[in-house]
Design an enzyme around this catalytic site. Sequence first.
Site, mmCIF file in Angstrom:
data_model
loop_
_atom_site.group_PDB
_atom_site.id
_atom_site.type_symbol
_atom_site.label_atom_id
_atom_site.label_comp_id
_atom_site.label_asym_id
_atom_site.label_seq_id
_atom_site.Cartn_x
_atom_site.Cartn_y
_atom_site.Cartn_z
ATOM 1 N N HIS A 12 -9.864 -1.899 5.443
ATOM 2 C CA HIS A 12 -8.534 -1.313 5.732
ATOM 3 C C HIS A 12 -8.692 -0.551 7.009
ATOM 4 C CE1 HIS A 12 -10.700 1.038 2.554
ATOM 5 N NE2 HIS A 12 -10.017 1.933 3.174
ATOM 6 N N HIS B 193 -7.157 2.742 8.653
ATOM 7 C CA HIS B 193 -6.343 4.048 8.470
ATOM 8 C C HIS B 193 -5.729 4.172 9.671
ATOM 9 C CE1 HIS B 193 -8.403 5.748 4.875
ATOM 10 N NE2 HIS B 193 -9.388 4.754 5.237
ATOM 11 N N ASN C 41 -13.400 2.901 7.558
ATOM 12 C CA ASN C 41 -14.696 3.560 6.753
ATOM 13 C C ASN C 41 -15.662 2.648 6.297
ATOM 14 O OD1 ASN C 41 -14.012 6.395 7.224
ATOM 15 N ND2 ASN C 41 -12.572 6.395 5.660
HETATM 16 P P1 DGP Z 1 -11.431 4.790 2.300
HETATM 17 O O1 DGP Z 1 -11.981 6.001 1.699
HETATM 18 O O2 DGP Z 1 -11.674 4.456 3.694
HETATM 19 O O3 DGP Z 1 -11.947 3.569 1.248
HETATM 20 O O4 DGP Z 1 -9.949 4.722 2.186
HETATM 21 C C1 DGP Z 1 -9.304 4.359 0.747
HETATM 22 C C2 DGP Z 1 -8.001 5.087 1.014
HETATM 23 O O5 DGP Z 1 -6.962 4.489 -0.018
HETATM 24 C C3 DGP Z 1 -7.908 6.379 0.449
HETATM 25 O O6 DGP Z 1 -7.505 7.305 1.692
HETATM 26 C C4 DGP Z 1 -6.734 6.585 -0.676
HETATM 27 C C5 DGP Z 1 -6.180 5.221 -0.612
HETATM 28 N N1 DGP Z 1 -5.660 4.830 -1.872
HETATM 29 C C6 DGP Z 1 -6.584 4.720 -2.838
HETATM 30 N N2 DGP Z 1 -5.882 4.216 -3.958
HETATM 31 C C7 DGP Z 1 -4.901 4.034 -3.546
HETATM 32 C C8 DGP Z 1 -3.522 3.581 -4.084
HETATM 33 O O7 DGP Z 1 -3.443 3.173 -5.242
HETATM 34 N N3 DGP Z 1 -2.267 3.407 -3.429
HETATM 35 C C9 DGP Z 1 -2.345 3.861 -2.133
HETATM 36 N N4 DGP Z 1 -1.095 3.837 -1.585
HETATM 37 N N5 DGP Z 1 -3.417 4.295 -1.610
HETATM 38 C C10 DGP Z 1 -4.388 4.479 -2.244
#
Ligand code: DGP
Length: 112
Positions: free
Chosen positions: A98, A100, A85
């Site tokens: 990142h 997914h 994203n």
């Molecule tokens: P995006 O919306 O593409 O920026 O995805 C960010 C993702 O990161 C979202 O699916 C939730 C995940 N996320 C956010 N904070 C944390 C965290 O503290 N730990 C983990 N494991 N995932 C997280």
Amino acid sequence: MTIFEKIATREIPAHIVSETDEFIAFHDVHPQAPVHILIVPKRAIPRISEAQPADGNLLGRMLLASREIASAAGLAEGGYRLVINNGPDAGESVPHLHIHLLGGRSLQWPPG
Ligand code: DGP
């Protein structure tokens, strides 16, 4: 430091599934599929639109690593989707690049 840098340095706990000196993979805290893993460079590139040519090898290695991470998660046969994203219209919420990796159910196309 971004939240993902804090995960990489173990300041914030996460279910880590794979790690190299360059990137780390861990389960998303808000999974959108039975398997939802994030593959994250330890160096905080904000988003793909800000990646530099010098990041190309790292990004390639992350993409290639997704194959082993998906296989280890049991997705080799059923398939999986890789998503990046970029920016507000795409729903980017963490400004640290990142990938997914989603799978374990039938995913719809086009995405919402
Ligand atoms: P995006 O919306 O593409 O920026 O995805 C960010 C993702 O990161 C979202 O699916 C939730 C995940 N996320 C956010 N904070 C944390 C965290 O503290 N730990 C983990 N494991 N995932 C997280």
